[in-house]
Design an enzyme around this catalytic site. Sequence first.
Site, PDB file in Angstrom:
ATOM      1  N   ASN A 377     -13.504 -63.335  33.435  1.00 26.11           N
ATOM      2  CA  ASN A 377     -13.532 -62.013  32.818  1.00 26.11           C
ATOM      3  C   ASN A 377     -14.556 -61.971  31.695  1.00 26.11           C
ATOM      4  OD1 ASN A 377     -12.774 -59.429  31.741  1.00 26.11           O
ATOM      5  ND2 ASN A 377     -11.603 -60.533  30.195  1.00 26.11           N
ATOM      6  N   GLU A 378     -14.220 -62.600  30.590  1.00 30.11           N
ATOM      7  CA  GLU A 378     -15.056 -62.455  29.387  1.00 30.11           C
ATOM      8  C   GLU A 378     -15.287 -63.844  28.820  1.00 30.11           C
ATOM      9  OE1 GLU A 378     -13.382 -60.200  25.996  1.00 30.11           O
ATOM     10  OE2 GLU A 378     -14.758 -58.624  26.623  1.00 30.11           O
TER      11      GLU A 378
END
Length: 659
Positions: A377-378
């Site tokens: 995701n991040e």
Amino acid sequence: MKKFDKILMILSVIFSLGTMTAQEHELKVNAAKTVAEIQPTMYGIFFEDINFAADGGLYAEKVKNRSFEFELPKMGWIEPNSDRHSFNKNSGIARIIQFQDTTGNHNFARITVNDASGYKLINEGYRGMGIKKDAEYRLSVEVAQPKGIEKIHFKLIDEDGEVIGETSISPDSEQWKTYESVFTATETAEKAKLQVTFEGNGDIDLDMISLFPVDTWKGRKNGLRKDLVQLLADMDPGFLRFPGGCIVEGRTLAKRYQWKKTVGPVEDRELLVNRWNTEFSHRLTPDYYQSFGLGYYEYFQLAEDIGAEPLPILGVGIACQFNTGELVPMDELDPYVQDAIDLIQFANGPVDSKWGKIRAEMGHPEPFGLEYIGIGNEQWGPEYIERFKVFQKAIQEKYPDITIVSGSGPFPEGDYFDYGWEQLKKLNAEIIDEHYYKPPKWFRENATRYDDYDRNGPKVFAGEYAAQSVGIASPENKNNWETALSEAAFMTGLERNADVVYMTSYAPLMAHKDAWQWTPDLIWFDNLKSYGTPNYYVQKLFANNKGTDLVSVTENGKPLTGQQDLYASAVRDEKNNQLIVKLVNTSKKEMEVELKLKGVKPGSKGDLIVLKDDDLSAENSLENRKNISPEVKSLEIDGRELELELEPYSVNVVKINIK
Ligand code: AHR
């Protein structure tokens, strides 16, 4: 605020036949020449279970902690006459029996009723239960071992203690058996509760006490909340990204999202704490768990329903780096990679494959047609890149047609971002996710962000963005008109760079007005109603008018990127034979604009859609849901020139039929 009459007066659309009156801007639009293709995935949806978006939101279940699986197994349940303070009445008690079932359902409640007239078990719902007069509700419950209990009564109680709907069941089996009853509510309440009482004295075992509206999205049994899905469907989204967001990663690896635990029979899906429960000390929601009633199958089904490409995002073996950043050792990464491979089989595999069979058993023998998968995701740093490489290799070997989305971390610039892009470019990454939570001014000043991106490098997924009126995730942030207008200005830059930008989505998507953790959000709701923010209408306007081919709109040969507060992009829609020009006026003054149109026949007709407000702090609300919402006016063009007066602080979409 919406005054259509005023618009008619002020927004005079003049059809020019020749000489130009004094104009502030003369723009050339060449509808005849395609500059780039607009990807069908250009504008999509980012869904994360944050702010009670899934349980308590999209997933229409009204009972919180229906199977007593929360860490505190009685959380959400009240026993008014049997709690610590009034235990002397001793009318009865619910004890939680924990048994190690082989499924994910570990607990049930054993109720001992000593005084049937006095014992009550009440579920408080997700900040109450939204109940509508004359609507039908389906109560279901699993029951076993009824000893001395002849009947169980279920009553919906409103805020004043009045009964607004009721039903009962008579247990008739020693073994676990599911009982169902549909009943009609007699009144509307936003914060009702479900009260359970008993006839007879003795013991009885209960599990999966559940209440759904019958009227769900597409009428699916125990499905999704209709008004919320409708808001999503109305956006005509190109893709649906799920299930997040940081929720993918978990605070620790043990608490990460594992898609395999979210498919199969609902009652067997193992519940997990929601990582947003205590993330922000200013917005604590310790009762936030994931029941996974909205699991991977339902996400794929939702994507299919609303015509969006599914885009699942999987963990890469790194827990949220803002929390623990726990890493899976490289030599233990295989199960994580296998999850990604198996997910592709779950979505697309034949019905006789291991995971395709599970999909088929759940009711969807046809493949879901998965084309994209996100890995991480991040995440940031070398830890991400070395793990991503392993996933990339495995997926490309087994499923070369799947497009892999990678990520550049939480910030749109800086060391992590530069490092991520540099490394991912070397790996020939296909699409790179970028996130920006920035002030409105940043959005207005960055409409040129992608003008200089490498045209031959990876494509961009602007996967999470939102203008923050106060500061990133500040509880004071508002979905006001300034944020939406600034995003619209920026989005013309995304669209103008459609040869590089392939996917975009606002984040987060949804928030319950009484249970949110993060603001701003695109859609807000309570237990009965929902509304789109001005930001929602901006997203919807762009997505509904994305067209198929980018064409040029220029002033003095240059793109409109905020010079004198004017932003523009233009597309042709081959399916509907339209030219669509988006014009954003971020100034407080009216603006005169003349469009010189190439590739448009004289006499063409069209529409002008205007989204505006004079007040940059204006918002929509549950009480005034369409305070800021689009107004449509017809256009008729005499020549090949069109003069418009753009109202102050306005987003304008000009749609002209070109054939
Ligand atoms: O959108 C809210 C959060 O912001 C997402 O979960 C995360 O990816 C980002 O930090």
